[in-house]
Design an enzyme around this catalytic site. Structure first.
Site, PDB file in Angstrom:
ATOM      1  N   GLY A   9      29.031  -4.436  53.849  1.00 32.29           N
ATOM      2  CA  GLY A   9      27.876  -3.834  53.557  1.00 32.29           C
ATOM      3  C   GLY A   9      29.305  -2.129  52.644  1.00 32.29           C
ATOM      4  O   GLY A   9      29.460  -1.499  53.748  1.00 32.29           O
ATOM      5  N   GLY A  11      27.964   0.417  50.693  1.00 32.00           N
ATOM      6  CA  GLY A  11      26.875   1.621  50.246  1.00 32.00           C
ATOM      7  C   GLY A  11      27.615   3.258  50.871  1.00 32.00           C
ATOM      8  O   GLY A  11      28.511   2.758  51.281  1.00 32.00           O
ATOM      9  N   GLN A  12      26.549   3.498  50.934  1.00 32.86           N
ATOM     10  CA  GLN A  12      26.647   4.719  50.788  1.00 32.86           C
ATOM     11  C   GLN A  12      27.062   4.835  52.499  1.00 32.86           C
ATOM     12  O   GLN A  12      28.157   6.132  52.830  1.00 32.86           O
ATOM     13  CB  GLN A  12      25.156   5.640  50.602  1.00 32.86           C
ATOM     14  CG  GLN A  12      24.178   5.656  49.776  1.00 32.86           C
ATOM     15  CD  GLN A  12      24.903   7.002  48.930  1.00 32.86           C
ATOM     16  OE1 GLN A  12      25.281   6.173  48.711  1.00 32.86           O
ATOM     17  NE2 GLN A  12      23.899   7.664  48.830  1.00 32.86           N
ATOM     18  N   ASP A  33      31.314  -6.662  50.349  1.00 39.10           N
ATOM     19  CA  ASP A  33      29.776  -6.470  49.959  1.00 39.10           C
ATOM     20  C   ASP A  33      29.683  -7.744  49.020  1.00 39.10           C
ATOM     21  O   ASP A  33      30.299  -8.120  47.883  1.00 39.10           O
ATOM     22  CB  ASP A  33      29.757  -4.868  49.191  1.00 39.10           C
ATOM     23  CG  ASP A  33      27.827  -4.347  49.136  1.00 39.10           C
ATOM     24  OD1 ASP A  33      27.681  -3.856  49.386  1.00 39.10           O
ATOM     25  OD2 ASP A  33      27.151  -4.482  48.411  1.00 39.10           O
ATOM     26  N   ARG A  82      15.984   2.906  54.344  1.00 38.42           N
ATOM     27  CA  ARG A  82      14.564   3.312  53.557  1.00 38.42           C
ATOM     28  C   ARG A  82      14.055   3.658  52.200  1.00 38.42           C
ATOM     29  O   ARG A  82      14.886   5.036  51.556  1.00 38.42           O
ATOM     30  CB  ARG A  82      14.080   3.729  55.048  1.00 38.42           C
ATOM     31  CG  ARG A  82      13.611   3.631  56.242  1.00 38.42           C
ATOM     32  CD  ARG A  82      12.928   4.497  57.154  1.00 38.42           C
ATOM     33  NE  ARG A  82      13.586   5.401  57.846  1.00 38.42           N
ATOM     34  CZ  ARG A  82      13.058   6.159  58.781  1.00 38.42           C
ATOM     35  NH1 ARG A  82      12.028   6.660  58.899  1.00 38.42           N
ATOM     36  NH2 ARG A  82      14.081   6.914  58.856  1.00 38.42           N
ATOM     37  N   ASN A  95      15.856  -7.394  55.771  1.00 37.50           N
ATOM     38  CA  ASN A  95      17.461  -7.448  56.928  1.00 37.50           C
ATOM     39  C   ASN A  95      17.838  -8.564  57.591  1.00 37.50           C
ATOM     40  O   ASN A  95      19.146  -8.465  58.010  1.00 37.50           O
ATOM     41  CB  ASN A  95      17.469  -5.634  57.062  1.00 37.50           C
ATOM     42  CG  ASN A  95      17.591  -4.639  55.985  1.00 37.50           C
ATOM     43  OD1 ASN A  95      17.698  -4.744  55.518  1.00 37.50           O
ATOM     44  ND2 ASN A  95      17.159  -3.587  56.597  1.00 37.50           N
ATOM     45  N   ASN A 120      19.495  -0.567  59.834  1.00 36.79           N
ATOM     46  CA  ASN A 120      18.184  -0.827  60.491  1.00 36.79           C
ATOM     47  C   ASN A 120      16.924  -1.847  60.181  1.00 36.79           C
ATOM     48  O   ASN A 120      16.740  -2.965  59.357  1.00 36.79           O
ATOM     49  CB  ASN A 120      17.193   0.735  59.986  1.00 36.79           C
ATOM     50  CG  ASN A 120      17.233   1.280  61.064  1.00 36.79           C
ATOM     51  OD1 ASN A 120      17.533   0.880  61.915  1.00 36.79           O
ATOM     52  ND2 ASN A 120      17.695   2.753  59.785  1.00 36.79           N
ATOM     53  N   ARG A 151      21.787  14.804  66.457  1.00 35.89           N
ATOM     54  CA  ARG A 151      20.737  15.153  65.615  1.00 35.89           C
ATOM     55  C   ARG A 151      19.645  16.921  66.878  1.00 35.89           C
ATOM     56  O   ARG A 151      20.471  17.189  66.489  1.00 35.89           O
ATOM     57  CB  ARG A 151      19.060  15.189  64.584  1.00 35.89           C
ATOM     58  CG  ARG A 151      20.219  13.746  64.014  1.00 35.89           C
ATOM     59  CD  ARG A 151      19.185  13.148  63.649  1.00 35.89           C
ATOM     60  NE  ARG A 151      20.171  12.918  61.994  1.00 35.89           N
ATOM     61  CZ  ARG A 151      19.214  11.235  61.649  1.00 35.89           C
ATOM     62  NH1 ARG A 151      18.084  10.452  61.931  1.00 35.89           N
ATOM     63  NH2 ARG A 151      19.608  10.886  60.444  1.00 35.89           N
ATOM     64  N   HIS A 175      15.704   3.711  68.623  1.00 37.70           N
ATOM     65  CA  HIS A 175      16.150   4.369  67.291  1.00 37.70           C
ATOM     66  C   HIS A 175      14.617   3.793  66.424  1.00 37.70           C
ATOM     67  O   HIS A 175      14.355   3.918  65.510  1.00 37.70           O
ATOM     68  CB  HIS A 175      17.397   3.742  66.599  1.00 37.70           C
ATOM     69  CG  HIS A 175      17.275   4.473  65.397  1.00 37.70           C
ATOM     70  ND1 HIS A 175      17.696   5.903  65.398  1.00 37.70           N
ATOM     71  CD2 HIS A 175      17.295   4.005  63.883  1.00 37.70           C
ATOM     72  CE1 HIS A 175      18.371   5.867  64.285  1.00 37.70           C
ATOM     73  NE2 HIS A 175      17.946   4.993  63.715  1.00 37.70           N
TER      74      HIS A 175
HETATM   75  O1  TXD Z   1      21.325   5.585  63.106  1.00 42.78           O
HETATM   76  C1  TXD Z   1      20.951   4.162  62.216  1.00 42.78           C
HETATM   77  N1  TXD Z   1      21.846   3.283  62.768  1.00 42.78           N
HETATM   78  C2  TXD Z   1      20.599   4.086  60.686  1.00 42.78           C
HETATM   79  C3  TXD Z   1      20.961   2.925  60.145  1.00 42.78           C
HETATM   80  C4  TXD Z   1      21.371   5.847  60.037  1.00 42.78           C
HETATM   81  C5  TXD Z   1      21.139   5.762  59.248  1.00 42.78           C
HETATM   82  C6  TXD Z   1      20.906   4.650  58.000  1.00 42.78           C
HETATM   83  N2  TXD Z   1      20.739   3.148  58.552  1.00 42.78           N
HETATM   84  C7  TXD Z   1      20.523   1.871  57.756  1.00 42.78           C
HETATM   85  O2  TXD Z   1      21.536   1.492  58.140  1.00 42.78           O
HETATM   86  C8  TXD Z   1      19.563   1.891  56.724  1.00 42.78           C
HETATM   87  O3  TXD Z   1      18.711   1.270  57.079  1.00 42.78           O
HETATM   88  C9  TXD Z   1      20.362   0.732  56.362  1.00 42.78           C
HETATM   89  O4  TXD Z   1      19.633  -0.296  56.833  1.00 42.78           O
HETATM   90  C10 TXD Z   1      21.571   0.557  56.413  1.00 42.78           C
HETATM   91  C11 TXD Z   1      22.630   0.900  55.131  1.00 42.78           C
HETATM   92  O5  TXD Z   1      22.070   1.814  54.979  1.00 42.78           O
HETATM   93  P1  TXD Z   1      22.906   2.712  53.658  1.00 42.78           P
HETATM   94  O6  TXD Z   1      22.751   4.012  53.028  1.00 42.78           O
HETATM   95  O7  TXD Z   1      24.628   2.395  53.504  1.00 42.78           O
HETATM   96  O8  TXD Z   1      22.014   2.090  52.081  1.00 42.78           O
HETATM   97  P2  TXD Z   1      23.110   1.385  50.539  1.00 42.78           P
HETATM   98  O9  TXD Z   1      23.721   2.757  50.217  1.00 42.78           O
HETATM   99  O10 TXD Z   1      22.182   0.708  50.535  1.00 42.78           O
HETATM  100  O11 TXD Z   1      24.016   0.141  51.349  1.00 42.78           O
HETATM  101  C12 TXD Z   1      24.101  -1.102  51.532  1.00 42.78           C
HETATM  102  C13 TXD Z   1      24.646  -1.927  50.489  1.00 42.78           C
HETATM  103  C14 TXD Z   1      24.867  -2.305  49.686  1.00 42.78           C
HETATM  104  O12 TXD Z   1      26.155  -2.092  49.075  1.00 42.78           O
HETATM  105  C15 TXD Z   1      24.200  -3.625  49.497  1.00 42.78           C
HETATM  106  O13 TXD Z   1      25.259  -4.216  48.471  1.00 42.78           O
HETATM  107  C16 TXD Z   1      24.866  -4.606  50.929  1.00 42.78           C
HETATM  108  O14 TXD Z   1      24.458  -3.181  51.672  1.00 42.78           O
HETATM  109  N3  TXD Z   1      24.467  -5.510  51.181  1.00 42.78           N
HETATM  110  C17 TXD Z   1      25.596  -6.544  51.250  1.00 42.78           C
HETATM  111  N4  TXD Z   1      26.671  -6.477  52.128  1.00 42.78           N
HETATM  112  C18 TXD Z   1      26.427  -7.984  52.117  1.00 42.78           C
HETATM  113  N5  TXD Z   1      25.717  -8.820  52.908  1.00 42.78           N
HETATM  114  C19 TXD Z   1      24.428  -8.642  52.295  1.00 42.78           C
HETATM  115  N6  TXD Z   1      24.480 -10.520  52.048  1.00 42.78           N
HETATM  116  C20 TXD Z   1      23.669  -8.071  51.850  1.00 42.78           C
HETATM  117  N7  TXD Z   1      22.854  -7.135  51.424  1.00 42.78           N
HETATM  118  C21 TXD Z   1      23.291  -6.190  50.698  1.00 42.78           C
END
Ligand code: TXD
Length: 318
Positions: A9, A11-12, A33, A82, A95, A120, A151, A175
């Site tokens: 992943g 992403g952010q 990713d 979310r 997820n 999540n 937090r 969580h």
């Molecule tokens: O405390 C905690 N655990 C939480 C977790 C705190 C904040 C955010 N939380 C969760 O982390 C949030 O609800 C998400 O389920 C994840 C990831 O959050 P993020 O903000 O990083 O999401 P993004 O920016 O959408 O990044 C997710 C990336 C994105 O680039 C997709 O292309 C990629 O996941 N993605 C994949 N990568 C690999 N393999 C697969 N199958 C795949 N599907 C999507």
């Protein structure tokens, strides 16, 4: 020999994890990713900052699990975050499918990795990850409690005008809205928080408001951002766990860990204090809970169990 951290992943949170790991010179980084351009672009961008910040780690991006082989640590954020108005549980179905793909991708390529799950709804997703991958239960752990505790401590620090490093506390349980800030284990400059209440330094009502704000800490940020959810504090929390493992720091940290009888629960993941060292989760620490804390903790684990039952309805193989 530099250690290897794979981030599934990019992403952010994944991009922020990569940046923090590089700045700490902690390990070489492979960003993975399905959007491979995102992984490659962020890896290159961070690498180009190495002359400015003087770190010596390699960074690369890929969508091929072969490139993630023999990772020492894998941190998983693959999934969807979310949108405003959504609960963490609303992310379950989509997820769950993603974490199955990830489990299949890592179980044979990095069988000895310490795997930190962030996706999540955390407690159920990390449990599904361990079951799908079959990796050892003490090497698969969820990141949530460090973020929730951070937090909680920050909000107390703001209210009491006390530096964050003078406040000790942690949050246990799932969580979600049922998480349990441990008031009886909260110390402000060494003094129990209930003493500050009796000295009228903080009211019970104010404390309850801070507990509520902690539970909704994620939603508060989702509302501001409109697109996406929190990522700086979650990434900082994930790196804390990776560092304790790679450097064998044996820190006691609140994480979603596998319970095998501890706190009266078996075969479930929940947020508890654990010791993380070079063997992974080396110990689940059983602390004394007040009756109210025990009740709240039990309720929190019950909500994780209920959500896992919903997961089993989606995938009976779980
Ligand atoms: O405390 C905690 N655990 C939480 C977790 C705190 C904040 C955010 N939380 C969760 O982390 C949030 O609800 C998400 O389920 C994840 C990831 O959050 P993020 O903000 O990083 O999401 P993004 O920016 O959408 O990044 C997710 C990336 C994105 O680039 C997709 O292309 C990629 O996941 N993605 C994949 N990568 C690999 N393999 C697969 N199958 C795949 N599907 C999507």
């Amino acid at each position: 020999m530099k250690k290897k951290i794979t981030l599934i992943g990019a992403g952010q949170i994944g991009g922020t994890l990569a940046h923090l790991i590089a700045l700490k010179n902690l390990a070489d980084v492979v960003l993975f990713d399905v959007a491979s351009g995102l992984a490659k672009g962020k890896a290159l961008d961070i690498a180009q900052s190495s002359p400015v910040n003087n770190f010596e780690v390699s960074l690369s991006g890929t969508d091929n699990y072969e490139d993630t082989k023999d990772s020492d640590v894998i941190i998983i954020t693959a999934g969807v975050p979310r949108k405003p108005g959504m609960t963490r549980d609303d992310l379950l179905e989509i997820n769950l499918k993603i974490i199955k793909q990830v489990a299949d991708g890592i179980k044979n390529t990095s069988p000895n990795a310490f795997v930190i799950c962030i996706t999540n709804p955390l407690d159920v997703i990390v449990m599904a990850l361990q079951k799908y991958s079959g990796l050892p239960k003490n090497k698969v752990v969820g990141m949530a409690g460090i973020l929730d505790s951070s937090r909680f401590i920050y909000f107390l620090s703001e209210e009491l005008k006390i530096p964050v490093n003078k406040i000790k506390s942690f949050v246990l349980g799932g969580h979600g809205d049922s998480m349990v800030p441990m008031l009886d284990s909260t110390f402000i400059d060494g003094k129990e928080i209930k003493k500050l209440v009796s000295e009228n330094k903080i009211s019970i009502e104010k404390l309850d408001k801070i507990v509520e704000r902690t539970k909704k800490g994620g939603a508060e940020i989702v509302k501001f951002l409109e697109k996406g959810s929190a990522f700086y504090a979650p990434a900082a929390s994930g790196v804390e766990m990776a560092e304790s493992y790679l450097n064998d720091l044996k820190k006691q940290l609140p994480c979603a860990a596998y319970l095998n009888g501890e706190y009266g629960f078996k075969d479930i993941y929940a947020g508890v204090p654990v010791v993380i060292g070079s063997k992974g989760v080396e110990k689940v620490v059983e602390i004394k809970l007040s009756d109210l804390e025990k009740k709240n903790f039990n309720d929190s684990v019950k909500s994780v169990t209920e959500l896992f039952n919903a997961a089993k309805k989606i995938d009976p193989n779980l």
